[in-house]
Motif scaffolding. Structure first.
Motif, PDB file in Angstrom:
ATOM      1  N   THR A   1      45.297  14.810  12.469  1.00  0.00           N
ATOM      2  CA  THR A   1      44.208  15.669  12.941  1.00  0.00           C
ATOM      3  C   THR A   1      44.142  16.987  12.173  1.00  0.00           C
ATOM      4  N   GLU A   2      45.318  17.535  11.858  1.00  0.00           N
ATOM      5  CA  GLU A   2      45.363  18.902  11.345  1.00  0.00           C
ATOM      6  C   GLU A   2      45.700  19.046   9.862  1.00  0.00           C
ATOM      7  N   TYR A   3      46.574  18.199   9.346  1.00  0.00           N
ATOM      8  CA  TYR A   3      47.237  18.583   8.095  1.00  0.00           C
ATOM      9  C   TYR A   3      47.242  17.547   6.980  1.00  0.00           C
ATOM     10  N   THR A   4      46.397  16.539   7.030  1.00  0.00           N
ATOM     11  CA  THR A   4      46.436  15.548   5.945  1.00  0.00           C
ATOM     12  C   THR A   4      46.030  16.169   4.608  1.00  0.00           C
ATOM     13  N   ASP A   5      45.153  17.179   4.647  1.00  0.00           N
ATOM     14  CA  ASP A   5      44.793  17.856   3.392  1.00  0.00           C
ATOM     15  C   ASP A   5      45.927  18.737   2.896  1.00  0.00           C
ATOM     16  N   ALA A   6      46.663  19.341   3.820  1.00  0.00           N
ATOM     17  CA  ALA A   6      47.759  20.239   3.434  1.00  0.00           C
ATOM     18  C   ALA A   6      48.956  19.468   2.898  1.00  0.00           C
ATOM     19  N   GLU A   7      49.239  18.299   3.481  1.00  0.00           N
ATOM     20  CA  GLU A   7      50.358  17.464   3.044  1.00  0.00           C
ATOM     21  C   GLU A   7      49.994  15.999   3.297  1.00  0.00           C
ATOM     22  N   PRO A   8      49.561  15.281   2.265  1.00  0.00           N
ATOM     23  CA  PRO A   8      49.058  13.912   2.458  1.00  0.00           C
ATOM     24  C   PRO A   8      50.132  12.850   2.701  1.00  0.00           C
ATOM     25  N   ASP A   9      51.400  13.198   2.526  1.00  0.00           N
ATOM     26  CA  ASP A   9      52.477  12.205   2.634  1.00  0.00           C
ATOM     27  C   ASP A   9      53.160  12.316   4.004  1.00  0.00           C
ATOM     28  N   TRP A  10      52.777  11.435   4.942  1.00  0.00           N
ATOM     29  CA  TRP A  10      53.376  11.472   6.268  1.00  0.00           C
ATOM     30  C   TRP A  10      54.870  11.180   6.225  1.00  0.00           C
ATOM     31  N   ASN A  11      55.283  10.267   5.375  1.00  0.00           N
ATOM     32  CA  ASN A  11      56.713   9.920   5.312  1.00  0.00           C
ATOM     33  C   ASN A  11      57.549  11.132   4.925  1.00  0.00           C
TER      34      ASN A  11
END
Length: 916
Positions: free
Chosen positions: A489-499
């Motif tokens: 919701t918030e941060y995929t643009d800030a840090e695209p790597d969830w792992n």
């Protein structure tokens, strides 16, 4: 950033600060040269490039030197004192090196140097042996570096010859202790807390400026562990000696503390101690609008702390009072001529008011509440709305509120903070602090319950991450799945790597702590005890978190309070400040209604700073500036504070170069119908009278020019204004117009506000008029009081930029150029220009007719049933600058109603502070 990289940053920053014109290449060359050293050889190419980019960004940060409004008797003395060799910049030189070491941008250090010179020059000359007293005020921005500014001023005052310096630092111990630590670092150069605890054979620990040079360390009569104490101060009188070094005290704004200090000074004002009160004294009043103001209603009465500050100043033949605040409204409302036989003159800043510019990297109210909120109602950049608190944690609750659970939005804020901290660690910020603020109750008991519930949720998340966080199917765990949802919701643009985020969660949740910051909590907020890794803390509090206290690395805030007072709201904005390399991660949760007030206040306070600059150009005095601010329409809310007394209040308001509108509309059927008939007559009259240039379709609606004033006056006469919309009270406005109808306000621009046609928009049809009503949200509770209170992103009926209607393209360009110049905005930088920028270029007044369709998205079926059928009518007026601007109109206000609408100044936890 690792310790070694931080050290390299500090070294390179000082070298670059000494370069006349640092370039991208000179920065990289300096870093490369330092990496040859064995100490910095472990820095990788990637880290070096990251550091170079951060330094490039810092070099681009600038800060203006603000504005000065001073008295006409001002006589400069500083340059002559320097030319005559009376000032050696010893204390300032140390502090300047510290600012450079802390990696402050070069232009910010230079501007701080310039503006503290301007303040010092307006203070009394310490080399003048005659009696004098000076009073001034410095207006900054919340969390923008006021402490750094007055620390620099203290250093320069000490260099100039001030020998007794008192800093009054807030009404709570944690703020006083924090301020003492900063004075230790920037001025004293020794850890005063360690001095108190140490073995007498142990050498004092140098901190901050003491690492550069500690030969002339000032004497501090207070420490980070202890406020002023008479017996301790008496034992230190031998250290004071002949005042070869300055003496400093950092005290709490507390009646008992002030009494002890005054008594001690009186006891030491005779005999061999008489020299003490003969020294030039500087008193810094931090948060000068809080508790320092005389809040007694009768002119013959003086409130306790206000009287004690005046008493303290009166002990010295030579004294200077400088109040620092970001919300100076209450100070400006002090009567300039208020005097008392016992306590002397009140604290009105009669000699100077200085406005500080914020650096260009300041994360402030405009960025959060105006520029970061889309006009179309889309997702704001940093704001998230609280709309699920009513059952579990209503805004208004009692001291015994039974907290059975937490709103989902608060738990989401906690998860967001955990994810944001993990991303910050991935950016190399492990050694930096990260904080979350929760300000949702004024009661310490409820704060502690919130703390317990958040602690339980934090431990549940930690257990989940410990057990399943490293597994390939970790997301099957509900807690980890929720963390991933927050990341998406918030941060995929800030840090695209969830792992990568998931792998960094355990160090975050394992080290995170929950702390209640209030008088009943045994825990303290101690950033110094964090160790090598920065502190990760969730701080829960009320008033203690609302004024002055800095939360280091504040990333996520959850704010659930209901005050509408300017100073209370702005001071609660702990989320303002500086967010290097993590501004994009910052989030603020609050109710929609609070968002709208912040947006309104952001423009009002920005306009106040612009007014300071205008009055500097006009060579106005502080008293004249005070009158200008007090007569501003927005000042009506300020008068709602407990300084008003009860009954009725007559307030003089200036409408020159101001905008007024109906933000609270009547919901009663009779009023709605009356105002619709007034609208219909107005539209009919416009059709009959015609327009000088015809009806033009413009952005925002239909524009008519050179409309005769009589049509405007007829509409206002027929309009039924709701009593809660104070500034749009019709009679004072009609009187203002009547006095100028023959010349300045004879002809008007008129805008019939209308949206662009769309298949889903039903037009309002009146004779030849086809109007698409604008759409606005209202406060959910408003209907209960028979009023439609406009809410939304700015609590305004008008859309942003509407006041440029009627201006020619050249005038619009000139207005925007004026604003860019005043705000030192780069030529290519995108700007959301405030309406007052256009208003300053108006020649004719602008009348705006609104047909307002109430949005129903967030309303219940019961609330929707109470709404009127069809749009309601409102209006706004943009008044140009008047040649008779000094002529005000009088509003008569019911003070009880004002308090009901806007509340009092925020009180201490549990509503008690007997010392105020």
């Amino acid at each position: 950033m690792s310790d070694v990289l931080t050290q390299l940053d500090g070294v390179v920053s000082q070298i670059v600060a000494g370069q006349d014109l640092p370039t991208d290449q000179s920065i990289r060359d300096t870093i490369a040269a330092m990496r040859i050293s064995p100490m910095f050889s472990i820095i990788t190419d990637e880290q070096a490039e990251q550091l170079a980019r951060e330094l490039e960004e810092r070099i681009g940060i600038s800060m203006g030197i603000g504005a000065v409004v001073g008295d006409h008797e001002f006589k400069p003395w500083l340059n002559d004192a320097r030319a005559n060799g009376l000032i050696e910049p010893y204390y300032w030189g140390r502090y300047k090196r510290l600012l450079q070491q802390k990696r402050l941008p070069k232009d910010v250090v230079t501007s701080t140097d310039a503006v503290t010179d301007r303040i010092l020059d307006r203070m009394g000359n310490p080399n003048d042996a005659s009696s004098w007293d000076r009073k001034g005020m410095v207006v900054g921005h919340v969390q923008s570096g006021k402490t750094a500014n007055y620390t620099g001023l203290i250093c320069k005052a000490a260099d100039a010859g001030y020998r007794l310096i008192v800093v009054i630092a807030g009404i709570h111990n944690n703020l006083r202790n924090q301020t003492q630590a900063r004075i230790d670092e920037g001025f004293v150069g020794r850890d005063t807390g360690r001095l108190e605890k140490r073995d007498t054979r142990e050498k004092p620990k140098a901190v901050g400026v003491g690492a550069f040079d500690h030969r002339h360390s000032p004497v501090s009569l207070t420490t980070t562990l202890r406020d002023f104490n008479k017996s301790t101060a008496t034992t230190n009188t031998s250290e004071i000696g002949s005042y070869k070094v300055p003496v400093v005290l950092v005290i709490k704004k507390n009646s008992s503390t002030l009494k002890n200090l005054i008594d001690w000074l009186k006891e030491h004002s005779t005999g061999r101690y008489s020299e003490m009160v003969d020294q030039p004294m500087l008193l810094i009043d931090d948060e000068a609008d809080n508790a320092s103001i005389n809040i007694q209603y009768g002119k013959a009465e003086i409130s306790r702390i206000n009287g004690q500050i005046r008493d303290l100043l009166g002990l010295f033949r030579r004294s200077c009072y400088v109040g620092y605040t970001a919300t100076p409204f209450a100070n400006i409302f002090i009567e300039p001529d208020a005097d008392d036989q016992v306590y002397g003159q009140d604290l009105f800043p009669r000699h100077f008011i200085i406005g500080l510019d914020a650096p260009t990297n300041y994360f402030g109210a405009r960025k959060v509440f105006i520029d970061g909120v889309p006009e179309d109602g889309g997702q704001p950049d940093h704001l998230r709305y609280i709309d699920d608190n009513a059952n579990l944690l209503p805004v208004k609750h009692t001291i015994s509120h039974n907290l059975t659970g937490l709103p989902d939005s608060m738990i989401d804020a906690l998860r967001t903070f955990i994810v944001a901290r993990a991303i910050r660690n991935l950016r190399g910020q492990e050694a930096q602090h990260a904080s979350m603020l929760v300000n949702a109750s004024r009661f310490t008991g409820v704060q502690n319950l919130i703390s317990n519930r958040l602690h339980e949720h934090l431990k549940a998340i930690e257990d989940a991450v410990r057990v399943d966080g490293s597994k390939p199917n970790a997301d099957r765990n509900p807690e980890i799945a929720e963390l991933r949802r927050c990341w998406q919701t918030e941060y995929t643009d800030a840090e695209p790597d969830w792992n990568a985020v998931r792998e960094n969660l355990l160090p975050v949740v394992a080290s995170a702590i929950v702390v209640s910051v209030n008088s009943s909590s045994p825990a303290t907020l101690d950033y110094e005890a964090a160790g090598d890794r920065g502190l990760t803390v969730i701080a829960i509090g009320g008033f203690s978190l609302s004024r002055g206290l800095t939360l280091e690395g504040l990333t996520v805030s959850y704010f659930l309070r209901n005050s509408m007072m300017y100073d209370t709201l702005m001071q609660m904005g702990r989320w303002f400040g500086y967010r290097p390399n993590y501004e994009d991660l910052c989030r603020v949760w609050m109710p929609r209604t609070a968002v709208s007030w912040y947006a309104h206040i952001a423009e009002a306070t920005e306009e106040l700073q612009q007014e300071l600059k205008r009055m500097e150009q006009q060579k106005a005095t502080p008293a004249e500036f005070g009158l200008a601010v007090r007569s501003h329409p927005s000042a009506l809310m300020v008068t709602a504070r407990n300084k008003m007394g009860s009954g009725q209040k007559h307030v003089k308001v200036g409408l020159s170069n101001n905008y007024v509108e109906t933000t609270r509309l009547a919901a009663a059927p009779g009023s709605i119908e009356r105002n619709r008939k007034a609208r219909d007559r107005f539209l009919e009259a416009l059709s009959e009278a015609g327009s000088h240039d015809g009806i033009k379709e413009v952005s925002g609606g239909k524009h008519l020019s050179r409309v005769p004033v009589s049509l405007i006056d007829d509409f206002l006469r027929d309009f039924d204004n709701h009593r809660d919309s104070m500034i749009s009270a019709v009679e004072p406005i009609r009187k203002y117009i009547e006095d100028r109808q023959a010349d300045e306000l004879a002809e008007w621009d008129v805008l019939i506000a209308s949206l662009e046609p769309r298949p889903d928009r039903q037009p309002l049809r009146k004779d030849d008029w086809r109007i698409i009503p604008i759409e606005r949200a209202i406060g959910k509770d408003a209907l209960e009081d028979g009023v439609l209170a406009i809410s939304g992103s700015s609590s305004r009926v008008a859309s942003r930029g509407i006041e440029k209607v009627g201006l020619s393209d050249p005038l619009i360009s000139m207005a925007e150029a004026d604003y860019r110049s005043a705000k030192t905005v780069a030529p290519g930088e995108k700007v959301n220009f405030p309406d007052y920028a256009y208003r300053a270029r108006r020649v004719r007044p602008l009348f705006i007719l609104f047909n307002v369709k109430i949005k129903t998205d967030d309303l219940s079926s019961e609330q929707i049933a109470k709404l009127p059928d069809g749009p309601v009518v409102g209006w706004g007026i943009s008044f140009p600058t008047s040649a008779r601007a000094d002529q005000k109109v009088e509003y008569i206000l019911n003070t009880t109603k004002l308090r009901e609408l806007f509340g009092e100044a925020d009180e201490d936890e549990d509503g008690a502070d007997d010392d105020l």
